[in-house]
Design a protein around this motif. Structure first.
Motif, PDB file in Angstrom:
ATOM      1  N   THR A   1       0.853  -1.186   0.000  1.00  0.00           N
ATOM      2  CA  THR A   1       0.000   0.000   0.000  1.00  0.00           C
ATOM      3  C   THR A   1       0.887   1.233   0.000  1.00  0.00           C
ATOM      4  O   THR A   1       2.106   1.166   0.127  1.00  0.00           O
ATOM      5  N   VAL A   2       0.253   2.380  -0.109  1.00  0.00           N
ATOM      6  CA  VAL A   2       0.952   3.665  -0.071  1.00  0.00           C
ATOM      7  C   VAL A   2       0.506   4.409   1.186  1.00  0.00           C
ATOM      8  O   VAL A   2      -0.687   4.473   1.491  1.00  0.00           O
ATOM      9  N   ALA A   3       1.475   4.970   1.915  1.00  0.00           N
ATOM     10  CA  ALA A   3       1.190   5.758   3.113  1.00  0.00           C
ATOM     11  C   ALA A   3       1.623   7.195   2.872  1.00  0.00           C
ATOM     12  O   ALA A   3       2.742   7.444   2.415  1.00  0.00           O
ATOM     13  N   ARG A   4       0.746   8.121   3.189  1.00  0.00           N
ATOM     14  CA  ARG A   4       1.074   9.541   3.095  1.00  0.00           C
ATOM     15  C   ARG A   4       1.569   9.995   4.461  1.00  0.00           C
ATOM     16  O   ARG A   4       0.867   9.862   5.473  1.00  0.00           O
ATOM     17  N   VAL A   5       2.782  10.543   4.501  1.00  0.00           N
ATOM     18  CA  VAL A   5       3.453  10.834   5.764  1.00  0.00           C
ATOM     19  C   VAL A   5       3.699  12.334   5.901  1.00  0.00           C
ATOM     20  O   VAL A   5       4.159  12.990   4.958  1.00  0.00           O
ATOM     21  N   LEU A   6       3.406  12.846   7.080  1.00  0.00           N
ATOM     22  CA  LEU A   6       3.762  14.225   7.439  1.00  0.00           C
ATOM     23  C   LEU A   6       5.027  14.159   8.279  1.00  0.00           C
ATOM     24  O   LEU A   6       4.999  13.680   9.421  1.00  0.00           O
ATOM     25  N   PRO A   7       6.178  14.606   7.756  1.00  0.00           N
ATOM     26  CA  PRO A   7       7.433  14.505   8.519  1.00  0.00           C
ATOM     27  C   PRO A   7       7.422  15.393   9.759  1.00  0.00           C
ATOM     28  O   PRO A   7       6.865  16.494   9.763  1.00  0.00           O
ATOM     29  N   ASN A   8       8.086  14.908  10.788  1.00  0.00           N
ATOM     30  CA  ASN A   8       8.241  15.663  12.033  1.00  0.00           C
ATOM     31  C   ASN A   8       9.503  16.514  11.927  1.00  0.00           C
ATOM     32  O   ASN A   8      10.510  16.267  12.577  1.00  0.00           O
ATOM     33  N   VAL A   9       9.433  17.530  11.061  1.00  0.00           N
ATOM     34  CA  VAL A   9      10.569  18.404  10.780  1.00  0.00           C
ATOM     35  C   VAL A   9      10.142  19.850  10.999  1.00  0.00           C
ATOM     36  O   VAL A   9       9.120  20.285  10.459  1.00  0.00           O
ATOM     37  N   THR A  10      10.919  20.593  11.768  1.00  0.00           N
ATOM     38  CA  THR A  10      10.589  21.987  12.052  1.00  0.00           C
ATOM     39  C   THR A  10      10.510  22.809  10.770  1.00  0.00           C
ATOM     40  O   THR A  10      11.382  22.728   9.905  1.00  0.00           O
ATOM     41  N   GLY A  11       9.442  23.603  10.663  1.00  0.00           N
ATOM     42  CA  GLY A  11       9.266  24.492   9.524  1.00  0.00           C
ATOM     43  C   GLY A  11       8.691  23.832   8.286  1.00  0.00           C
ATOM     44  O   GLY A  11       8.433  24.513   7.293  1.00  0.00           O
ATOM     45  N   LEU A  12       8.483  22.516   8.316  1.00  0.00           N
ATOM     46  CA  LEU A  12       7.961  21.807   7.148  1.00  0.00           C
ATOM     47  C   LEU A  12       6.552  21.333   7.446  1.00  0.00           C
ATOM     48  O   LEU A  12       6.309  20.660   8.455  1.00  0.00           O
ATOM     49  N   ASP A  13       5.618  21.675   6.595  1.00  0.00           N
ATOM     50  CA  ASP A  13       4.230  21.246   6.760  1.00  0.00           C
ATOM     51  C   ASP A  13       3.719  20.669   5.440  1.00  0.00           C
ATOM     52  O   ASP A  13       2.657  21.041   4.950  1.00  0.00           O
ATOM     53  N   LYS A  14       4.490  19.757   4.863  1.00  0.00           N
ATOM     54  CA  LYS A  14       4.170  19.157   3.580  1.00  0.00           C
ATOM     55  C   LYS A  14       4.154  17.642   3.720  1.00  0.00           C
ATOM     56  O   LYS A  14       4.952  17.064   4.468  1.00  0.00           O
ATOM     57  N   GLU A  15       3.247  16.975   2.984  1.00  0.00           N
ATOM     58  CA  GLU A  15       3.111  15.528   3.057  1.00  0.00           C
ATOM     59  C   GLU A  15       3.851  14.860   1.896  1.00  0.00           C
ATOM     60  O   GLU A  15       3.947  15.425   0.803  1.00  0.00           O
ATOM     61  N   PHE A  16       4.336  13.638   2.143  1.00  0.00           N
ATOM     62  CA  PHE A  16       5.056  12.871   1.134  1.00  0.00           C
ATOM     63  C   PHE A  16       4.525  11.435   1.125  1.00  0.00           C
ATOM     64  O   PHE A  16       4.174  10.897   2.182  1.00  0.00           O
TER      65      PHE A  16
ATOM     66  N   GLU B   1      -0.401  38.808  17.910  1.00  0.00           N
ATOM     67  CA  GLU B   1       0.810  39.612  17.982  1.00  0.00           C
ATOM     68  C   GLU B   1       1.917  38.908  17.214  1.00  0.00           C
ATOM     69  O   GLU B   1       2.085  37.683  17.323  1.00  0.00           O
ATOM     70  N   ILE B   2       2.667  39.668  16.421  1.00  0.00           N
ATOM     71  CA  ILE B   2       3.730  39.125  15.579  1.00  0.00           C
ATOM     72  C   ILE B   2       5.016  39.875  15.912  1.00  0.00           C
ATOM     73  O   ILE B   2       5.059  41.108  15.826  1.00  0.00           O
ATOM     74  N   ASP B   3       6.044  39.159  16.318  1.00  0.00           N
ATOM     75  CA  ASP B   3       7.310  39.810  16.616  1.00  0.00           C
ATOM     76  C   ASP B   3       8.460  38.859  16.351  1.00  0.00           C
ATOM     77  O   ASP B   3       8.266  37.714  15.960  1.00  0.00           O
ATOM     78  N   GLY B   4       9.673  39.353  16.554  1.00  0.00           N
ATOM     79  CA  GLY B   4      10.859  38.550  16.328  1.00  0.00           C
ATOM     80  C   GLY B   4      11.536  38.883  15.009  1.00  0.00           C
ATOM     81  O   GLY B   4      11.006  39.623  14.170  1.00  0.00           O
ATOM     82  N   LYS B   5      12.712  38.317  14.819  1.00  0.00           N
ATOM     83  CA  LYS B   5      13.485  38.542  13.609  1.00  0.00           C
ATOM     84  C   LYS B   5      12.715  38.048  12.386  1.00  0.00           C
ATOM     85  O   LYS B   5      12.229  36.931  12.354  1.00  0.00           O
TER      86      LYS B   5
ATOM     87  N   GLU C   1       4.956  34.375   4.473  1.00  0.00           N
ATOM     88  CA  GLU C   1       6.222  33.737   4.121  1.00  0.00           C
ATOM     89  C   GLU C   1       7.214  33.844   5.281  1.00  0.00           C
ATOM     90  O   GLU C   1       7.550  34.926   5.729  1.00  0.00           O
ATOM     91  N   ARG C   2       7.649  32.685   5.760  1.00  0.00           N
ATOM     92  CA  ARG C   2       8.630  32.625   6.847  1.00  0.00           C
ATOM     93  C   ARG C   2       9.986  32.326   6.229  1.00  0.00           C
ATOM     94  O   ARG C   2      10.265  31.186   5.850  1.00  0.00           O
ATOM     95  N   LYS C   3      10.827  33.329   6.105  1.00  0.00           N
ATOM     96  CA  LYS C   3      12.103  33.163   5.427  1.00  0.00           C
ATOM     97  C   LYS C   3      13.088  32.384   6.295  1.00  0.00           C
ATOM     98  O   LYS C   3      13.030  32.442   7.530  1.00  0.00           O
ATOM     99  N   PRO C   4      13.997  31.637   5.655  1.00  0.00           N
ATOM    100  CA  PRO C   4      15.018  30.891   6.413  1.00  0.00           C
ATOM    101  C   PRO C   4      15.827  31.823   7.311  1.00  0.00           C
ATOM    102  O   PRO C   4      16.187  32.930   6.921  1.00  0.00           O
ATOM    103  N   GLY C   5      16.087  31.372   8.528  1.00  0.00           N
ATOM    104  CA  GLY C   5      16.858  32.157   9.475  1.00  0.00           C
ATOM    105  C   GLY C   5      16.039  33.112  10.317  1.00  0.00           C
ATOM    106  O   GLY C   5      16.571  33.739  11.226  1.00  0.00           O
ATOM    107  N   SER C   6      14.743  33.246  10.028  1.00  0.00           N
ATOM    108  CA  SER C   6      13.916  34.150  10.823  1.00  0.00           C
ATOM    109  C   SER C   6      13.613  33.524  12.175  1.00  0.00           C
ATOM    110  O   SER C   6      13.576  32.302  12.320  1.00  0.00           O
ATOM    111  N   ARG C   7      13.402  34.359  13.171  1.00  0.00           N
ATOM    112  CA  ARG C   7      13.036  33.923  14.528  1.00  0.00           C
ATOM    113  C   ARG C   7      11.672  34.506  14.854  1.00  0.00           C
ATOM    114  O   ARG C   7      11.505  35.333  15.745  1.00  0.00           O
TER     115      ARG C   7
END
Length: 573
Positions: A2-17, A512-516, A558-564
């Motif tokens: 069968t095929v399983a659709r997986v959501l990886p447990n990776v920070t900043g990634l919200d895409k299924e494979f 509220e939105i703040d940070g780098k 858009e959350r750019k790489p390196g942003s906090r």
């Protein structure tokens, strides 16, 4: 296969494979935790779908390398998708909360007793039979009868602010012959099916097969909301979960929040019972005192401190020794000579700047005098003053310090953390309550009322002789009047009028939105009718007519790489 659709447990990634399920890994179920290869490294993830119609051919897919164990059910996976929009977060954050801390390979079969345990609360029973609502209980009332009422309907999910309190309630339920799972350690038992699943905030994501009722104890408590990002609230998660499952929700609290009151109908006790369930509240009006002769150790407080029979807890939410000093000779505020910020007095009797770190001897820059008036003393300085006034030892307790041993003293001084570290008191004194009443937060009134309710539990009912002392320059403030008359409804009425006029939650969505990287994030937000974003301080505030509209708009930023970046929807503080 069968095929399983997986959501990886990776920070900043919200895409299924999609991955191939080979015979070597055995049977894969929906919600299972698995290990997969992703971009050259092996990561964990959750199976969120099986055999999706649009999957690629099997020969183009990588295989799942390992099944780690059981995970959340389909209803919690779908609920995580809703929560990710509601709080503008990632699904992985919520799926992690719904997963066991340790690998669970087999779910045990637990026999439910189905027992109806007494005593039950007639008011709670009516609320649950009517489909759910809010129950206002005096702060000294026992919430267990409300839980017993829910158990009459079947498997019940109970959420309380703290794990230690959950364990106490669980012990009582087990003694009554019920099967109980305390989260998060008993995740496997909960998944197997028990009479009661109970725990703190994270228990909102617990498995509970056959869920028949939900109870939230102390709905007003800030511990039910995550301080990190996303700032999800267990109450709102459970309300949505129960709505999807068609089960009733009971929200119990001595001072329900306006969000709860706008969600469901309120049931309150008789005036006599509610009054008896609150202690005596003494409001000490300091507005007639001369500004340069004010002391937080007032004569009224000294009378309690010098009574050897009374255990006294003094609360002051200012850490350290001092936060604002002025010269006694020329009355100029003590400032830093380098950056002009206010300086404080440390334990070594030096003036220190919290902004640039510069230190100097305690000398006035304007007139060279060496004596200062402490206009805003911290708890360390106050402990010394209180100990001298009481003539007996006083223990300092703050969030950063270990708890004092039981019986170490009969006087405790600290920030609001002291209310959670002391088990009993005869008097609780709030030395500068105006800091809570005038805090720059739209929920300041509710949070101040919650502190008074917590103090009420320490001193007990008024018949026991317990007292709450509140020192203030605002004796007519609605929070104080509500506590004085044991009527939290007074505060709710005032809060409703103010927030409705300003379109603040629950009458509008707020974030509220703040940070780098916050500026770039805000610039990338889509243009949506009703969405308003404005700069405030070092960050931004976003407002919209409802939470889902706000969450959908923020999720597209858009959350750019390196942003906090930190996006706080309905921030707790």
């Amino acid at each position: 296969m069968t095929v399983a659709r997986v959501l990886p447990n990776v920070t900043g990634l919200d895409k299924e494979f999609d991955y191939r399920v080979g015979e070597e890994v055995g049977v894969v179920q929906l919600g299972d935790l698995v290990r997969v290869d992703l971009h050259g490294r092996r990561v964990g993830g959750w199976v969120v779908a099986l055999d999706p119609a649009e999957a690629l051919p099997l020969d183009e897919l990588k295989s799942i390398t390992k099944v780690t164990g059981r995970g959340p059910s389909l209803d919690l996976i779908e609920l995580a998708g809703w929560a990710a929009i509601r709080w503008a977060g990632r699904r992985r954050h919520f799926l992690h909360a719904a997963s066991p801390d340790r690998a669970v390979h087999r779910v045990p079969r637990v026999e439910r007793t189905g027992r109806v345990v007494e005593p039950r609360s007639p008011a709670s029973t009516r609320i649950l039979e009517d489909g759910g609502g809010v129950l206002r209980l005096p702060p000294t009332s026992d919430p267990r009868p409300a839980v017993m009422s829910a158990l009459a309907l079947g498997p019940t999910l109970v959420v309380v602010p703290a794990v230690d309190r959950a364990m106490l309630v669980a012990s009582a339920l087990r003694r009554a012959g019920l099967t109980v799972a305390v989260m998060p350690n008993d995740w496997a038992l909960a998944a197997g099916g028990v009479d009661v699943v109970i725990g703190a905030r994270r228990a909102a994501w617990s498995p509970c097969p056959g869920l028949a009722a939900v109870v939230v104890v102390d709905e007003h408590d800030e511990a039910l909301q995550d301080e990190g990002s996303p700032t999800w609230h267990a109450r709102d998660v459970l309300i949505e979960r129960a709505r999807r499952g068609g089960v009733p929700v009971l929200l119990a609290s001595p001072c329900p929040t306006l969000t709860a009151l706008e969600w469901g109908p309120l049931t309150k006790p008789s005036r006599e019972r509610e009054r008896d369930g609150w202690p005596i509240v003494d409001v000490i009006d300091r507005s007639d005192e001369e500004p340069w002769k004010r002391s937080l150790v007032t004569p009224q407080l000294i009378r309690h401190l010098r009574d050897p029979e009374r255990a006294v807890v003094c609360v002051h939410n200012t850490p350290g020794r001092s936060r604002l000093l002025a010269c006694r000779q020329c009355r100029a505020l003590a400032r830093c000579e380098r950056c002009d910020a206010a300086v404080a007095l440390d334990d070594a009797q030096r003036l220190t700047c919290g902004r640039c770190g510069m230190t100097r001897p305690p000398v006035c820059l304007m007139c060279s005098a060496g004596r200062f008036a402490n206009l805003r003393p911290g708890v360390s300085r106050l402990r010394d003053e209180i100990e001298a006034a009481a003539g007996r030892p006083a223990v300092l307790l703050t969030a950063s310090q270990p708890a004092a041993p039981t019986g170490a003293a009969s006087i405790y001084v600290g920030t609001e953390a002291v209310l959670h570290r002391v088990e009993h008191a005869d008097t609780v004194a709030f030395l500068d309550f105006d800091r809570e009443l005038l805090a720059p937060r739209y929920r300041a009134g509710e949070q101040a009322m919650a502190l008074l309710a917590r103090a009420a539990r320490l001193v007990g009912r008024r018949a026991r002789g317990g007292r709450i002392l509140v020192q203030t320059f605002l004796p007519q403030h609605v929070v104080l009047q509500a506590a004085l008359h044991a009527d939290p409804g007074k505060l709710a009425e005032a809060e409703r009028a103010q927030r409705e006029a300003l379109r603040l939650p629950p009458f509008g969505a707020y974030a509220e939105i703040d940070g780098k990287g916050s500026g770039e994030f805000v610039a990338s937000l889509p243009s949506v009718d009703g969405l308003v974003v404005a700069p405030i301080g070092d960050g931004f505030v976003a407002r919209a007519p409802d939470w889902m509209m706000l969450g959908e708009a923020l999720s597209k930023g858009e959350r750019k790489p390196g942003s906090r970046l930190r996006v706080a929807v309905d921030p707790p503080r």
